[in-house]
Design a protein around this motif. Structure first.
Motif, PDB file in Angstrom:
ATOM      1  N   GLN A  90      12.424   9.928  -2.697  1.00 26.28           N
ATOM      2  CA  GLN A  90      11.981   9.246  -1.476  1.00 26.28           C
ATOM      3  C   GLN A  90      10.569   9.313  -1.403  1.00 26.28           C
ATOM      4  OE1 GLN A  90      12.919  11.430   2.039  1.00 26.28           O
ATOM      5  NE2 GLN A  90      12.097   9.986   3.441  1.00 26.28           N
ATOM      6  N   VAL A  91       9.673   9.903  -1.694  1.00 21.78           N
ATOM      7  CA  VAL A  91       8.175   9.898  -1.769  1.00 21.78           C
ATOM      8  C   VAL A  91       7.661   8.740  -2.816  1.00 21.78           C
ATOM      9  CG1 VAL A  91       6.089  10.834  -2.206  1.00 21.78           C
ATOM     10  CG2 VAL A  91       7.612  12.212  -0.644  1.00 21.78           C
ATOM     11  N   MET A  92       8.380   8.901  -3.895  1.00 22.03           N
ATOM     12  CA  MET A  92       8.382   8.010  -5.005  1.00 22.03           C
ATOM     13  C   MET A  92       8.509   6.507  -4.722  1.00 22.03           C
ATOM     14  SD  MET A  92       9.176   9.768  -8.687  1.00 22.03           S
ATOM     15  CE  MET A  92       9.311   7.998  -9.277  1.00 22.03           C
ATOM     16  N   ARG A  93       9.554   6.482  -3.965  1.00 22.03           N
ATOM     17  CA  ARG A  93      10.187   5.348  -3.656  1.00 22.03           C
ATOM     18  C   ARG A  93       8.902   4.533  -2.565  1.00 22.03           C
ATOM     19  NH1 ARG A  93      14.530   6.377  -1.609  1.00 22.03           N
ATOM     20  NH2 ARG A  93      15.797   6.309  -3.653  1.00 22.03           N
ATOM     21  N   ALA A  94       8.720   5.397  -1.826  1.00 21.75           N
ATOM     22  CA  ALA A  94       7.861   4.764  -0.588  1.00 21.75           C
ATOM     23  C   ALA A  94       6.386   4.613  -1.268  1.00 21.75           C
ATOM     24  CB  ALA A  94       7.519   5.992   0.394  1.00 21.75           C
ATOM     25  N   LYS A  95       5.983   5.268  -2.185  1.00 24.38           N
ATOM     26  CA  LYS A  95       4.737   4.910  -2.951  1.00 24.38           C
ATOM     27  C   LYS A  95       4.807   3.349  -3.767  1.00 24.38           C
ATOM     28  CE  LYS A  95       2.719   9.448  -3.313  1.00 24.38           C
ATOM     29  NZ  LYS A  95       2.227  10.527  -4.428  1.00 24.38           N
ATOM     30  N   ARG A  96       5.835   3.417  -4.437  1.00 24.29           N
ATOM     31  CA  ARG A  96       6.069   2.228  -5.142  1.00 24.29           C
ATOM     32  C   ARG A  96       6.216   0.988  -4.529  1.00 24.29           C
ATOM     33  NH1 ARG A  96      10.000   4.926  -7.966  1.00 24.29           N
ATOM     34  NH2 ARG A  96      11.718   3.520  -7.267  1.00 24.29           N
ATOM     35  N   HIS A  97       6.758   1.115  -3.231  1.00 26.47           N
ATOM     36  CA  HIS A  97       6.971   0.035  -2.271  1.00 26.47           C
ATOM     37  C   HIS A  97       5.665  -0.207  -1.755  1.00 26.47           C
ATOM     38  CE1 HIS A  97       8.915  -2.681   0.700  1.00 26.47           C
ATOM     39  NE2 HIS A  97       8.098  -1.982   1.676  1.00 26.47           N
ATOM     40  N   LEU A  98       4.957   0.676  -1.137  1.00 31.14           N
ATOM     41  CA  LEU A  98       3.429   0.431  -0.774  1.00 31.14           C
ATOM     42  C   LEU A  98       2.697  -0.276  -1.673  1.00 31.14           C
ATOM     43  CD1 LEU A  98       2.038   0.805   2.066  1.00 31.14           C
ATOM     44  CD2 LEU A  98       0.999   2.951   1.088  1.00 31.14           C
ATOM     45  N   LEU A  99       2.426   0.203  -2.909  1.00 27.08           N
ATOM     46  CA  LEU A  99       1.611  -0.214  -3.755  1.00 27.08           C
ATOM     47  C   LEU A  99       1.987  -1.728  -4.422  1.00 27.08           C
ATOM     48  CD1 LEU A  99       1.463   2.803  -6.281  1.00 27.08           C
ATOM     49  CD2 LEU A  99      -0.488   1.818  -4.966  1.00 27.08           C
ATOM     50  N   ALA A 100       3.380  -2.004  -4.452  1.00 26.75           N
ATOM     51  CA  ALA A 100       3.945  -3.233  -4.682  1.00 26.75           C
ATOM     52  C   ALA A 100       3.767  -4.277  -3.680  1.00 26.75           C
ATOM     53  CB  ALA A 100       5.344  -3.425  -5.049  1.00 26.75           C
ATOM     54  N   SER A 101       3.192  -3.959  -2.525  1.00 23.93           N
ATOM     55  CA  SER A 101       2.964  -4.671  -1.104  1.00 23.93           C
ATOM     56  C   SER A 101       1.646  -5.508  -1.561  1.00 23.93           C
ATOM     57  CB  SER A 101       2.979  -4.064   0.047  1.00 23.93           C
ATOM     58  OG  SER A 101       1.855  -3.147   0.212  1.00 23.93           O
ATOM     59  N   GLY A 102       0.750  -4.883  -2.607  1.00 18.65           N
ATOM     60  CA  GLY A 102      -0.713  -5.516  -2.628  1.00 18.65           C
ATOM     61  C   GLY A 102      -1.753  -4.977  -1.920  1.00 18.65           C
ATOM     62  N   LEU A 103      -1.325  -3.960  -1.067  1.00 19.07           N
ATOM     63  CA  LEU A 103      -2.109  -3.318  -0.328  1.00 19.07           C
ATOM     64  C   LEU A 103      -3.481  -3.095  -1.189  1.00 19.07           C
ATOM     65  CD1 LEU A 103      -1.533  -0.784   2.352  1.00 19.07           C
ATOM     66  CD2 LEU A 103      -3.538  -0.174   0.732  1.00 19.07           C
TER      67      LEU A 103
END
Length: 281
Positions: free
Chosen positions: A54-67
């Motif tokens: 769950q944490v890995m998925r959340a990190k990947r999604h946040l990083l992929a957002s371009g933040l």
């Protein structure tokens, strides 16, 4: 038989590449094959630092957002702007080690940014980490890179084998990164500044005070340039928790504080780093 840049984790002798099988072996008959999932397992830490799915998925999604695009852009700009003054950056190909690379996001992002902005740069990339599940994700995203599962205290590489070593938002411990870096090689370090995630920290620490960043330069290195990277982002509570989980102080947040953060909306969380470019003496 072809010599490789790897050292046998069992006996510390050189590993050779077997031409037919593409496996690694040493003269003492220790043998390592690439895992079918796309990475090498050279050693395993006793207690590897691993995120939940769950944490890995959340990190990947946040990083992929371009933040963190401004941070990657600053890293690439420091390398590009230093080409004329640092000889090793004028090579057509640079061997690159990303230490504790997680799912390889920064490896991919840096290579892609350099390719777009300075086609003369080509990185041959190796990522190393203890978390096997993260390297599984890395190998799926960029299978042409090399990924090594290994304990990180002693790196499974020969001396002076990488042109570029990156340490991104991770603590610097020991001398191993400098041992594997070539003479006149580049060390690119991303260091969180005191104001980084300030709005989250104030919920965890009761005695926060503004401090100046102490940019200590290791004795093996000469600082060439440093660049502050500061901006703010609006975040949901869940995104703020993901940002917290990317830090070494996440463990300080109690369940009560984590629930409080999750229930909030943040109009402006400070992202505050310094990118330092150093050369090995």
């Amino acid at each position: 038989m072809t010599n490789s840049l790897y050292v046998c984790p069992k006996c510390k002798s050189s590993l050779h590449l077997h031409a037919e099988s593409q496996g690694l072996y040493c003269d003492n008959k220790h043998h390592f094959d690439k895992d079918e999932k796309g990475y090498w397992v050279l050693s395993r830490a006793k207690k590897p630092k691993m995120d939940s799915r769950q944490v890995m998925r959340a990190k990947r999604h946040l990083l992929a957002s371009g933040l963190f695009t401004p941070l990657v852009d600053a890293m690439a700009a420091l390398l590009i702007d230093s080409q004329n003054e640092i000889g090793i950056l004028q090579q057509s190909v640079l061997t690159h080690l990303d230490f504790d690379c997680a799912d390889g996001f920064y490896m991919r992002a840096l290579a892609n940014t350099l390719e777009a902005q300075a086609p003369s740069f080509k990185l041959v990339q190796t990522g190393i980490a203890e978390a096997e599940n993260a390297l599984f994700a890395a190998a799926k995203s960029a299978p042409d890179n090399t990924y090594i599962v290994s304990q990180l205290k002693v790196l499974p590489f020969v001396n002076h084998c990488f042109d570029l070593v990156t340490l991104i938002d991770r603590p610097l411990k020991g001398k191993e990164l400098f041992r594997v870096l070539k003479k006149n090689g580049i060390f690119l370090q991303v260091i969180p500044s005191p104001r980084h995630l300030w709005q989250i920290k104030t919920l965890i620490y009761t005695d926060l005070a503004n401090k100046e960043l102490d940019l200590s330069v290791p004795s093996e290195m000469a600082l060439i340039k440093s660049q502050p990277v500061s901006f703010t982002v609006a975040c949901s509570g869940e995104q703020a928790l993901t940002l917290l989980d990317m830090t070494p102080f996440a463990w300080r947040a109690s369940d009560k504080i984590r629930k409080q953060i999750a229930s909030m909306h943040f109009d402006a969380i400070e992202i505050d780093f310094v990118v330092a470019l150093m050369v090995k003496k």
